[in-house]
Write an enzyme that holds these catalytic residues in place. Structure first.
Site, PDB file in Angstrom:
ATOM      1  N   ASP A  49      71.344  55.400  69.028  1.00 31.71           N
ATOM      2  CA  ASP A  49      72.164  55.052  70.074  1.00 31.71           C
ATOM      3  C   ASP A  49      72.081  56.150  70.746  1.00 31.71           C
ATOM      4  OD1 ASP A  49      72.465  52.410  69.139  1.00 31.71           O
ATOM      5  OD2 ASP A  49      74.801  52.577  69.282  1.00 31.71           O
ATOM      6  N   HIS A 100      71.763  50.253  76.266  1.00 29.81           N
ATOM      7  CA  HIS A 100      73.106  50.526  75.826  1.00 29.81           C
ATOM      8  C   HIS A 100      73.744  50.999  77.019  1.00 29.81           C
ATOM      9  CE1 HIS A 100      75.815  51.787  72.648  1.00 29.81           C
ATOM     10  NE2 HIS A 100      75.591  53.043  72.584  1.00 29.81           N
ATOM     11  N   HIS A 104      77.499  54.164  79.621  1.00 27.90           N
ATOM     12  CA  HIS A 104      78.217  54.195  78.407  1.00 27.90           C
ATOM     13  C   HIS A 104      79.872  54.198  78.418  1.00 27.90           C
ATOM     14  CE1 HIS A 104      79.411  55.024  74.205  1.00 27.90           C
ATOM     15  NE2 HIS A 104      78.278  55.001  73.771  1.00 27.90           N
ATOM     16  N   HIS A 200      72.741  58.043  65.555  1.00 23.69           N
ATOM     17  CA  HIS A 200      72.559  58.508  67.077  1.00 23.69           C
ATOM     18  C   HIS A 200      71.751  59.873  67.306  1.00 23.69           C
ATOM     19  CE1 HIS A 200      76.744  56.541  66.741  1.00 23.69           C
ATOM     20  NE2 HIS A 200      76.627  56.529  68.015  1.00 23.69           N
TER      21      HIS A 200
END
Length: 242
Positions: A49, A100, A104, A200
């Site tokens: 991510d 995503h 965010h 990540h």
């Protein structure tokens, strides 16, 4: 305080707890179906991510290419706009690219229109970079509710969660991250489930976040797990099983 008042407060507490589990627990299907993992315990999906993030995403691509493994990348739209060439390299290497959101945010704090703009904006950024439609979506922080899942469905996005994380966004060492992941995978295998590993390659706030520990964890995982022990897949493999 009467017995009725006590019972009413207890009922409200239970309802709040159930709601919290529904929107925040990665394994919950309370508000709608999400992809988590398949039923083959040998299958492992590496998912990353918060990218693209140079130089760490590029170094990660090198590690994955060395082991001939495809992964899934959930990208933040504002970073895709700043680094479209890295996005293209991810896709050219055969990896799956997902949404995503654009910035965010915590989507529960957004209006329905704001949620749709976050998802649609990220879709547009990725599609402009790769020339391909986006099919998968991971909500920031794993938070979702009916409005969020509805917006994703209207945009043709399949929501994806996870069932193994090493908490690599914290100050843990590679050894600690690796131990956490191996424990989670072992638990999944005992339950006869595949493992959807959350890591990540970037950070939500800005480009250049140090993801050296994540790269080291990835390298060690790929070196320690032989292809007879596990089969690396991307999350699209599990769509029909969720």
């Amino acid at each position: 305080m009467t017995q009725r008042t006590i019972a009413e407060r207890a009922a409200v507490g239970v309802a709040k707890a159930l709601f919290a589990v529904g929107y925040a627990w990665p394994g919950s299907q309370f508000f709608g179906r999400t992809v988590i993992a398949g039923d083959d315990a040998r299958e492992v999906a590496l998912t990353y991510d918060d990218g693209p993030n140079d130089p760490y995403t590029l170094r990660l691509l090198e590690i994955l290419a060395h082991h001939n493994v495809r992964a899934t990348f959930f990208l933040i739209g504002k970073f895709v706009r700043q680094r479209p060439e890295i996005t293209r390299q991810i896709r050219a290497a055969g990896h799956l690219v997902g949404n995503h959101t654009m910035t965010h945010p915590v989507l529960l704090q957004q209006s329905p229109q704001g949620v749709r703009e976050e998802l649609a904006g990220c879709n547009a950024a990725i599609e402009d970079a790769t020339g391909e439609p986006v099919r998968f979506f991971r909500p920031p922080h794993g938070v979702r509710c009916p409005d969020i899942l509805r917006a994703a469905g209207e945009l043709g996005l399949t929501p994806v969660m996870w069932n193994a994380t090493g908490r690599d966004w914290t100050a843990l060492s590679p050894e600690e991250i690796l131990d956490r992941l191996k424990l989670k995978v072992s638990i999944n295998q005992r339950r006869k489930k595949g493992s959807n590993i959350l890591l990540h390659d970037g950070g939500q706030d800005h480009l250049g976040v140090d993801r050296g520990p994540t790269l080291e964890v990835t390298r060690r995982l790929l070196e320690s797990w032989s292809k007879t022990e596990c089969q690396f897949v991307t999350v699209e493999k599990w769509v029909s099983q969720s």
